[in-house]
Design a protein around this motif. Structure first.
Motif, PDB file in Angstrom:
ATOM      1  N   LYS A   1     -28.956 -14.703  40.573  1.00 14.64           N
ATOM      2  CA  LYS A   1     -29.552 -14.742  39.233  1.00 14.64           C
ATOM      3  C   LYS A   1     -29.404 -16.127  38.615  1.00 14.64           C
ATOM      4  O   LYS A   1     -30.302 -16.635  37.961  1.00 14.64           O
ATOM      5  CB  LYS A   1     -28.862 -13.710  38.332  1.00 14.64           C
ATOM      6  CG  LYS A   1     -29.491 -12.345  38.412  1.00 14.64           C
ATOM      7  CD  LYS A   1     -28.834 -11.427  37.408  1.00 14.64           C
ATOM      8  CE  LYS A   1     -29.471 -10.058  37.431  1.00 14.64           C
ATOM      9  NZ  LYS A   1     -28.645  -9.050  36.764  1.00 14.64           N
ATOM     10  N   VAL A   2     -28.219 -16.709  38.866  1.00 16.24           N
ATOM     11  CA  VAL A   2     -27.951 -18.041  38.319  1.00 16.24           C
ATOM     12  C   VAL A   2     -28.954 -19.038  38.898  1.00 16.24           C
ATOM     13  O   VAL A   2     -29.556 -19.831  38.170  1.00 16.24           O
ATOM     14  CB  VAL A   2     -26.506 -18.473  38.650  1.00 16.24           C
ATOM     15  CG1 VAL A   2     -26.300 -19.934  38.328  1.00 16.24           C
ATOM     16  CG2 VAL A   2     -25.521 -17.621  37.870  1.00 16.24           C
TER      17      VAL A   2
ATOM     18  N   THR B   1     -32.286 -18.607  37.320  1.00 12.95           N
ATOM     19  CA  THR B   1     -32.308 -19.192  35.971  1.00 12.95           C
ATOM     20  C   THR B   1     -32.482 -20.702  36.049  1.00 12.95           C
ATOM     21  O   THR B   1     -33.256 -21.292  35.293  1.00 12.95           O
ATOM     22  CB  THR B   1     -30.989 -18.862  35.236  1.00 12.95           C
ATOM     23  OG1 THR B   1     -30.783 -17.466  35.281  1.00 12.95           O
ATOM     24  CG2 THR B   1     -31.045 -19.325  33.799  1.00 12.95           C
ATOM     25  N   LEU B   2     -31.758 -21.312  36.971  1.00 14.63           N
ATOM     26  CA  LEU B   2     -31.858 -22.762  37.129  1.00 14.63           C
ATOM     27  C   LEU B   2     -33.256 -23.171  37.570  1.00 14.63           C
ATOM     28  O   LEU B   2     -33.828 -24.135  37.059  1.00 14.63           O
ATOM     29  CB  LEU B   2     -30.836 -23.255  38.160  1.00 14.63           C
ATOM     30  CG  LEU B   2     -29.364 -23.207  37.726  1.00 14.63           C
ATOM     31  CD1 LEU B   2     -28.463 -23.492  38.910  1.00 14.63           C
ATOM     32  CD2 LEU B   2     -29.110 -24.224  36.623  1.00 14.63           C
TER      33      LEU B   2
ATOM     34  N   LYS C   1     -36.031 -21.602  37.084  1.00 14.42           N
ATOM     35  CA  LYS C   1     -36.968 -21.393  35.986  1.00 14.42           C
ATOM     36  C   LYS C   1     -36.908 -22.554  34.994  1.00 14.42           C
ATOM     37  O   LYS C   1     -37.911 -23.130  34.603  1.00 14.42           O
ATOM     38  CB  LYS C   1     -36.622 -20.069  35.274  1.00 14.42           C
ATOM     39  CG  LYS C   1     -37.722 -19.576  34.367  1.00 14.42           C
ATOM     40  CD  LYS C   1     -37.411 -18.184  33.848  1.00 14.42           C
ATOM     41  CE  LYS C   1     -36.377 -18.241  32.748  1.00 14.42           C
ATOM     42  NZ  LYS C   1     -35.913 -16.945  32.275  1.00 14.42           N
ATOM     43  N   ARG C   2     -35.671 -22.926  34.609  1.00  8.85           N
ATOM     44  CA  ARG C   2     -35.524 -24.007  33.634  1.00  8.85           C
ATOM     45  C   ARG C   2     -36.114 -25.305  34.169  1.00  8.85           C
ATOM     46  O   ARG C   2     -36.862 -26.006  33.506  1.00  8.85           O
ATOM     47  CB  ARG C   2     -34.049 -24.233  33.299  1.00  8.85           C
ATOM     48  CG  ARG C   2     -33.850 -25.055  32.051  1.00  8.85           C
ATOM     49  CD  ARG C   2     -32.574 -25.861  32.095  1.00  8.85           C
ATOM     50  NE  ARG C   2     -32.657 -26.973  33.006  1.00  8.85           N
ATOM     51  CZ  ARG C   2     -33.298 -28.103  32.751  1.00  8.85           C
ATOM     52  NH1 ARG C   2     -33.910 -28.255  31.607  1.00  8.85           N
ATOM     53  NH2 ARG C   2     -33.353 -29.052  33.645  1.00  8.85           N
TER      54      ARG C   2
ATOM     55  N   GLN D   1     -25.479 -23.956  44.208  1.00  7.11           N
ATOM     56  CA  GLN D   1     -26.505 -23.268  43.400  1.00  7.11           C
ATOM     57  C   GLN D   1     -27.337 -24.269  42.609  1.00  7.11           C
ATOM     58  O   GLN D   1     -28.559 -24.164  42.538  1.00  7.11           O
ATOM     59  CB  GLN D   1     -25.835 -22.308  42.402  1.00  7.11           C
ATOM     60  CG  GLN D   1     -25.331 -21.041  43.014  1.00  7.11           C
ATOM     61  CD  GLN D   1     -24.558 -20.213  41.998  1.00  7.11           C
ATOM     62  OE1 GLN D   1     -23.849 -20.763  41.157  1.00  7.11           O
ATOM     63  NE2 GLN D   1     -24.693 -18.911  42.078  1.00  7.11           N
TER      64      GLN D   1
ATOM     65  N   ARG E   1     -15.491 -21.513  39.433  1.00  5.82           N
ATOM     66  CA  ARG E   1     -16.431 -20.685  38.665  1.00  5.82           C
ATOM     67  C   ARG E   1     -15.710 -19.689  37.786  1.00  5.82           C
ATOM     68  O   ARG E   1     -16.103 -19.437  36.651  1.00  5.82           O
ATOM     69  CB  ARG E   1     -17.409 -19.990  39.601  1.00  5.82           C
ATOM     70  CG  ARG E   1     -18.449 -20.989  40.126  1.00  5.82           C
ATOM     71  CD  ARG E   1     -19.353 -20.367  41.127  1.00  5.82           C
ATOM     72  NE  ARG E   1     -20.182 -19.333  40.534  1.00  5.82           N
ATOM     73  CZ  ARG E   1     -20.861 -18.454  41.247  1.00  5.82           C
ATOM     74  NH1 ARG E   1     -20.791 -18.477  42.555  1.00  5.82           N
ATOM     75  NH2 ARG E   1     -21.605 -17.570  40.653  1.00  5.82           N
TER      76      ARG E   1
ATOM     77  N   MET F   1     -36.003 -29.141  25.706  1.00  7.00           N
ATOM     78  CA  MET F   1     -36.055 -27.719  25.364  1.00  7.00           C
ATOM     79  C   MET F   1     -35.896 -27.538  23.854  1.00  7.00           C
ATOM     80  O   MET F   1     -35.305 -28.377  23.186  1.00  7.00           O
ATOM     81  CB  MET F   1     -34.915 -26.967  26.063  1.00  7.00           C
ATOM     82  CG  MET F   1     -34.959 -27.039  27.561  1.00  7.00           C
ATOM     83  SD  MET F   1     -33.506 -26.241  28.289  1.00  7.00           S
ATOM     84  CE  MET F   1     -34.209 -24.695  28.826  1.00  7.00           C
TER      85      MET F   1
ATOM     86  N   PHE G   1     -31.040 -20.250  27.825  1.00  6.45           N
ATOM     87  CA  PHE G   1     -30.726 -20.699  29.183  1.00  6.45           C
ATOM     88  C   PHE G   1     -29.212 -20.621  29.435  1.00  6.45           C
ATOM     89  O   PHE G   1     -28.754 -20.075  30.440  1.00  6.45           O
ATOM     90  CB  PHE G   1     -31.233 -22.131  29.385  1.00  6.45           C
ATOM     91  CG  PHE G   1     -30.641 -22.852  30.560  1.00  6.45           C
ATOM     92  CD1 PHE G   1     -30.947 -22.464  31.861  1.00  6.45           C
ATOM     93  CD2 PHE G   1     -29.781 -23.923  30.368  1.00  6.45           C
ATOM     94  CE1 PHE G   1     -30.407 -23.141  32.948  1.00  6.45           C
ATOM     95  CE2 PHE G   1     -29.222 -24.602  31.445  1.00  6.45           C
ATOM     96  CZ  PHE G   1     -29.537 -24.204  32.742  1.00  6.45           C
TER      97      PHE G   1
ATOM     98  N   GLU H   1     -28.113 -17.041  29.776  1.00  9.47           N
ATOM     99  CA  GLU H   1     -28.457 -16.464  31.078  1.00  9.47           C
ATOM    100  C   GLU H   1     -27.499 -16.916  32.160  1.00  9.47           C
ATOM    101  O   GLU H   1     -27.038 -16.128  32.977  1.00  9.47           O
ATOM    102  CB  GLU H   1     -29.886 -16.862  31.464  1.00  9.47           C
ATOM    103  CG  GLU H   1     -30.885 -15.739  31.300  1.00  9.47           C
ATOM    104  CD  GLU H   1     -32.289 -16.193  31.645  1.00  9.47           C
ATOM    105  OE1 GLU H   1     -32.521 -16.488  32.827  1.00  9.47           O
ATOM    106  OE2 GLU H   1     -33.121 -16.267  30.718  1.00  9.47           O
ATOM    107  N   ILE H   2     -27.204 -18.217  32.157  1.00 10.63           N
ATOM    108  CA  ILE H   2     -26.260 -18.738  33.150  1.00 10.63           C
ATOM    109  C   ILE H   2     -24.891 -18.095  32.974  1.00 10.63           C
ATOM    110  O   ILE H   2     -24.180 -17.829  33.937  1.00 10.63           O
ATOM    111  CB  ILE H   2     -26.122 -20.272  32.992  1.00 10.63           C
ATOM    112  CG1 ILE H   2     -27.420 -20.955  33.353  1.00 10.63           C
ATOM    113  CG2 ILE H   2     -24.964 -20.792  33.818  1.00 10.63           C
ATOM    114  CD1 ILE H   2     -27.523 -21.433  34.752  1.00 10.63           C
TER     115      ILE H   2
ATOM    116  N   ARG I   1     -27.417 -11.100  29.100  1.00 14.07           N
ATOM    117  CA  ARG I   1     -28.831 -10.796  29.167  1.00 14.07           C
ATOM    118  C   ARG I   1     -29.225  -9.771  28.119  1.00 14.07           C
ATOM    119  O   ARG I   1     -28.367  -9.094  27.569  1.00 14.07           O
ATOM    120  CB  ARG I   1     -29.168 -10.228  30.557  1.00 14.07           C
ATOM    121  CG  ARG I   1     -29.572 -11.321  31.525  1.00 14.07           C
ATOM    122  CD  ARG I   1     -29.156 -10.983  32.931  1.00 14.07           C
ATOM    123  NE  ARG I   1     -28.594 -12.167  33.587  1.00 14.07           N
ATOM    124  CZ  ARG I   1     -29.314 -13.093  34.173  1.00 14.07           C
ATOM    125  NH1 ARG I   1     -30.615 -13.009  34.202  1.00 14.07           N
ATOM    126  NH2 ARG I   1     -28.737 -14.121  34.744  1.00 14.07           N
TER     127      ARG I   1
END
Ligand SMILES: Nc1ncnc2c1ncn2[C@@H]1O[C@H](COP(=O)(O)OP(=O)(O)OP(=O)(O)O)[C@@H](O)[C@H]1O
Ligand SMILES: [Mg+2]
Lengths: 241, 328
Positions: free
Chosen positions: A2-3, A6-7, A9-10, A94, B70, B89, B97, B100-101, B105
């Motif tokens: 998912k991460v 997201t990356l 997409k941005r 990622q 992480r 942005m 953004f 989401e990261i 959500r």
């Protein structure tokens, strides 16, 4: 996963937030379709194929893919946003794949926008669709390989100009090695045939040739994919250094 | 919550950070002070996992930042020094953004966005591209981004830099309001900020920790700590000054334009009552008497002055005393 999405997409949308994307797409389309018209005798050739179009693609990529790739990491480093990015719970891998895939999607979009070429030949005659599809597949793979190199290079510097120039030089080498005129030159210099062949094997052109001709050979696909993988690993190493 | 063990960072031949260690617990606000180039930002970058230390390690809630980045980064909210943001942005696109990261959500993301845009007053500019914002607003976006996921650890590099006085106050209040349930590190060049907010101060200079204590004990290092300002009417012959100087516990009396600055002997912290007593006895006509205003800035300057002396040799609190006892 998912991460990474997201990356991607941005990053992908970021291209369209600035005029860069539109300038790039326009220049690419003009160059990629214009060169075969004017230099390649696209009209004169009687075989209803895209060979004249594909032949010029490596040369168009040579300048335009580094133009896309130069900003991938240089821009992040220059503006300092990579500090933000790498203090988010995102692994280097990622981040690198996310950015690369977004750039690859963008370049692929540019390649697909040349659909006017096959439409033209379909209008003018009855093309053999096999080489058209394999050629496009090869073009997309080759663009990815170009972009992988550019991405790794851009991670080395925060200066986009340096990033662009170095990328062009490396890509130029990889194109030239397989260019027939260059190979003949090497043979004329009395270099052994096996050496010239081995070097040519590292060239984009050598592996792209087959695909233009309609052959999808495993070793060509593997060549492009492994080059991308290699470049991305290098990219990660450079960033983690 | 946040622990640093002997962090060292070399940039080529330069040692930017030299064996820095500290621990910040929930409820603490640690203020990082130090001159430009002291190594504050570098230390923070190592704690947040952006730079890997040459040696030493950092842990966030027991998680090693280098070994499990992480997991550690999930627990940190970080405001980098000059507030780097994705300029193209809009404010909300950017925050979405980040959400989401951070794994927020749907409803949760919306909730978090509402909360931070309220906290950092961003609602009016939510659809404006970040590059068109003023510096202060950009700083607020950086702040919003840092607290978006309500992290247990906050690391803020000069959070009030570039803000107007109202906003500074707002941000300080915001930080103070979160203090109870978070461990916070902030760096700043504004010393009052440390006095107002922090319960711990670390002063670093040349990459080394000079001082790690509370703001209150830091102020004890002031050369005039415990001094009293007093103004006495009439005294042409200077007799009152003589009397004062003979008084038990008085080290020196300095004449300032309108008043005297009475400096206590070392270890004397009840100078004022003694002076009251003397004034009553001697029937002085006192106009005013109060504690000398002390600036943390002077302590800071004393500690970090680039005059070649090592920190220990720089006029410690007892330097003016007759006794030769080592400083506290
Ligand atoms: N990437 C780098 N390469 C080389 N040297 C660096 C790098 N980053 C920081 N330094 C050096 O490390 C030292 C500490 O820098 P740092 O940014 O941590 O200082 P600081 O305490 O945050 O200062 P300021 O108050 O100005 O923000 C400085 O001497 C700086 O020049
Ligand atoms: Mg700094």
């Amino acid at each position: 996963m998912k991460v990474t999405l997201t990356l991607i997409k941005r990053e992908f949308l970021a291209y369209f937030r600035s005029p860069v994307a539109y300038v790039f797409l326009t220049v690419f389309l003009v160059a990629a379709t214009g060169l075969p018209w004017f230099l390649g005798g696209f009209f004169e050739s009687n075989d209803a194929g895209l060979r004249p179009f594909f032949i010029f693609l490596p040369w168009v990529f040579l300048f335009l893919v580094p133009a896309v790739g130069m900003r991938l990491w240089s821009e992040e480093k220059r503006s300092g946003t990579w500090e933000l990015l790498f203090t988010l719970p995102v692994s280097t891998w990622q981040a690198v794949t996310g950015k690369f895939l977004a750039g690859w999607a963008f370049v692929s979009l540019a390649v697909l926008l040349t659909f006017t070429m096959p439409v033209t030949i379909a209008y003018l005659g009855t093309p053999d669709w096999g080489p058209v599809f394999s050629g496009y597949l090869g073009a997309v793979l080759m663009a990815g390989a170009f972009l992988g190199i550019c991405s790794a290079v851009s991670a080395l510097t925060k200066n986009q100009v340096i990033s662009f120039v170095v990328s062009v030089i490396i890509c130029l080498a990889l194109v030239l090695l397989g260019w027939s005129a260059f190979n003949e030159l090497m043979l004329a210099l009395n270099l052994p045939v096996w050496l010239v062949d081995t070097l040519a094997n590292f060239s984009f052109v050598t592996h792209f040739e087959g695909m233009i001709a309609g052959l999808i050979r495993l070793r060509d696909v593997v060549f492009f994919l492994s080059l991308m993988l290699f470049a991305l690993c290098l990219n990660v190493l450079v960033l983690e250094r | 919550m946040i622990q640093a063990f002997d962090l060292v960072k070399d940039f080529g031949p330069i040692r930017a950070v030299d064996r820095v260690g500290f621990e910040v617990n929930k409820g603490d606000i640690l203020g990082f002070l130090g001159p430009n180039g002291a190594g504050k930002s570098t230390t923070m970058k190592m704690v947040t996992g952006f730079l890997s230390p040459t040696s030493g390690r950092a842990e966030i809630g027991g998680v090693n930042v280098q070994e499990n980045p992480r997991e550690a980064k999930r627990r940190i909210g970080y405001l980098p020094e000059s507030g780097p943001l994705y300029q193209e942005m809009t404010v909300f696109e950017f925050l979405r953004f980040i959400a989401e990261i951070r794994g927020l959500r749907g409803g949760k993301a919306r909730e978090a966005l509402d909360r931070v845009s309220h906290l950092c007053h961003l609602h009016a500019v939510r659809n404006q591209p970040i590059e068109t914002l003023s510096k202060g607003f950009r700083q607020r976006v950086g702040m919003a981004q840092a607290v978006l996921h309500d992290p247990p650890c906050l690391i803020l590099d000069e959070p009030t830099d570039g803000l107007d006085p109202n906003q500074k106050q707002d941000v300080r209040r915001l930080i103070a309001s979160m203090a109870d349930e978070k461990a916070i590190i902030l760096s700043t060049h504004i010393l009052e900020e440390v006095e107002a907010m922090c319960n711990r101060v670390i002063i670093i200079s040349g990459g080394r920790i000079l001082v790690d204590e509370t703001p209150r004990s830091l102020i004890r290092r002031h050369p005039q700590y415990g001094a009293v300002q007093m103004q006495v009417l009439d005294n042409e012959h200077g007799s009152a000054r003589e009397t004062l100087l003979r008084l038990d516990g008085v080290h020196d009396v300095e004449a300032r334009d309108e008043h005297w600055l009475v400096l206590p002997d070392r270890g004397i912290d009840d100078l004022k009552p003694r002076l009251w007593e003397a004034a009553r006895r001697e029937k002085w006509r006192l106009i005013s008497m109060h504690d000398a205003p002390l600036k943390l800035e002077d302590v800071f300057r004393n500690l970090t002055r680039p005059d070649g002396e090592s920190a220990e040799e720089r006029s410690p609190p007892g330097a003016r005393n007759k006794g030769s006892a080592a400083p506290a």
